[in-house]
Design a protein around this motif. Sequence first.
Motif, PDB file in Angstrom:
ATOM      1  N   ARG A  86     -21.450   7.347 -11.214  1.00 49.81           N
ATOM      2  CA  ARG A  86     -20.711   6.298 -12.063  1.00 49.81           C
ATOM      3  C   ARG A  86     -19.557   7.239 -12.612  1.00 49.81           C
ATOM      4  NH1 ARG A  86     -22.996   5.769 -17.156  1.00 49.81           N
ATOM      5  NH2 ARG A  86     -21.092   5.543 -18.560  1.00 49.81           N
ATOM      6  N   HIS A  87     -19.958   8.582 -12.981  1.00 47.57           N
ATOM      7  CA  HIS A  87     -18.946   9.619 -13.317  1.00 47.57           C
ATOM      8  C   HIS A  87     -17.915  10.072 -12.377  1.00 47.57           C
ATOM      9  CE1 HIS A  87     -22.032   9.682 -16.902  1.00 47.57           C
ATOM     10  NE2 HIS A  87     -21.070   9.575 -17.475  1.00 47.57           N
ATOM     11  N   LYS A  88     -18.273  10.002 -11.320  1.00 51.95           N
ATOM     12  CA  LYS A  88     -17.566  10.462 -10.286  1.00 51.95           C
ATOM     13  C   LYS A  88     -16.180   9.579 -10.066  1.00 51.95           C
ATOM     14  CE  LYS A  88     -20.679  12.757  -7.336  1.00 51.95           C
ATOM     15  NZ  LYS A  88     -21.422  12.843  -5.911  1.00 51.95           N
ATOM     16  N   ARG A  89     -16.492   8.275 -10.274  1.00 52.42           N
ATOM     17  CA  ARG A  89     -15.147   7.202 -10.273  1.00 52.42           C
ATOM     18  C   ARG A  89     -14.567   7.454 -11.496  1.00 52.42           C
ATOM     19  NH1 ARG A  89     -12.410   5.937  -6.197  1.00 52.42           N
ATOM     20  NH2 ARG A  89     -11.520   3.808  -6.612  1.00 52.42           N
ATOM     21  N   VAL A  90     -15.093   7.583 -12.512  1.00 59.06           N
ATOM     22  CA  VAL A  90     -14.235   8.060 -13.731  1.00 59.06           C
ATOM     23  C   VAL A  90     -13.419   9.443 -13.562  1.00 59.06           C
ATOM     24  CG1 VAL A  90     -14.293   8.438 -16.156  1.00 59.06           C
ATOM     25  CG2 VAL A  90     -15.735   6.728 -15.256  1.00 59.06           C
ATOM     26  N   LEU A  91     -14.019  10.245 -13.174  1.00 57.05           N
ATOM     27  CA  LEU A  91     -13.382  11.478 -12.607  1.00 57.05           C
ATOM     28  C   LEU A  91     -12.179  11.443 -11.827  1.00 57.05           C
ATOM     29  CD1 LEU A  91     -13.356  14.618 -13.136  1.00 57.05           C
ATOM     30  CD2 LEU A  91     -14.857  14.897 -11.345  1.00 57.05           C
ATOM     31  N   ASP A  92     -12.400  10.541 -10.810  1.00 56.47           N
ATOM     32  CA  ASP A  92     -11.213  10.106  -9.868  1.00 56.47           C
ATOM     33  C   ASP A  92     -10.122   9.424 -10.703  1.00 56.47           C
ATOM     34  OD1 ASP A  92     -12.699  10.854  -7.451  1.00 56.47           O
ATOM     35  OD2 ASP A  92     -13.359   9.066  -7.012  1.00 56.47           O
ATOM     36  N   ALA A  93     -10.371   8.724 -11.531  1.00 53.08           N
ATOM     37  CA  ALA A  93      -9.351   8.028 -12.324  1.00 53.08           C
ATOM     38  C   ALA A  93      -8.761   9.025 -13.189  1.00 53.08           C
ATOM     39  CB  ALA A  93      -9.806   6.815 -13.113  1.00 53.08           C
ATOM     40  N   VAL A  94      -9.279  10.100 -13.818  1.00 59.71           N
ATOM     41  CA  VAL A  94      -8.713  10.793 -14.511  1.00 59.71           C
ATOM     42  C   VAL A  94      -7.894  11.727 -13.622  1.00 59.71           C
ATOM     43  CG1 VAL A  94      -9.193  12.856 -16.053  1.00 59.71           C
ATOM     44  CG2 VAL A  94     -10.282  10.795 -16.501  1.00 59.71           C
ATOM     45  N   VAL A  95      -8.350  12.104 -12.643  1.00 65.52           N
ATOM     46  CA  VAL A  95      -7.350  13.062 -11.843  1.00 65.52           C
ATOM     47  C   VAL A  95      -6.233  12.146 -11.147  1.00 65.52           C
ATOM     48  CG1 VAL A  95      -7.462  14.152  -9.557  1.00 65.52           C
ATOM     49  CG2 VAL A  95      -9.383  14.409 -10.975  1.00 65.52           C
ATOM     50  N   MET A  96      -6.496  10.837 -10.814  1.00 65.24           N
ATOM     51  CA  MET A  96      -5.418  10.188 -10.350  1.00 65.24           C
ATOM     52  C   MET A  96      -4.158  10.029 -11.500  1.00 65.24           C
ATOM     53  SD  MET A  96      -5.130   6.025  -9.362  1.00 65.24           S
ATOM     54  CE  MET A  96      -5.187   5.401 -10.819  1.00 65.24           C
TER      55      MET A  96
END
Length: 164
Positions: A86-96
């Motif tokens: 779940r946090h990987k997708r949030v991390l992806d969004a922050v990086v994007m």
Amino acid sequence: MKQMFLRLERATTALSMYFACAMLAMAAGLGVFQILTRFVLEKPAEWTEVLIRFSLIWMVFMGIPMAFRQGAMVSVDVLYRWASDRHKRVLDAVVMLASLLLIAVIIIVGWDYSQRGRVQTIIGLEDYSMFWAYIAMPVGGLFAVLGIVGNFLDPKRLELETAQ
């Protein structure tokens, strides 16, 4: 809609990569030509150095979209490995979002530089303005935006797959 965007992104990223490869080939060819004219013919062609520099600038900015698309630009490997799904997708969004912010700055500043550079001529190629060198930043930035969003929609983490 997602598949249509990803098809567009694949086409534009491939186009930018072909252009980046062409610029690398041009820089290499001009480098060989410069060596021949300088050391063999002893009549250096000053314009080749300028064109090599500009082709390398274009190569970098047109190669950036592929790096973003492959997930190789912003490296947060350790955080990504520790994060839950779940946090990987949030991390992806922050990086994007951080990447898009950086690219937005590059596009805005690059456009401003290119507009200011219209009146400045290129040393060795006095018939051309610096606009053609500076415009690489916003053009490459626009292609990179598509690569960033494409990587968010269809993540590829090639640097994680090859890491030991």
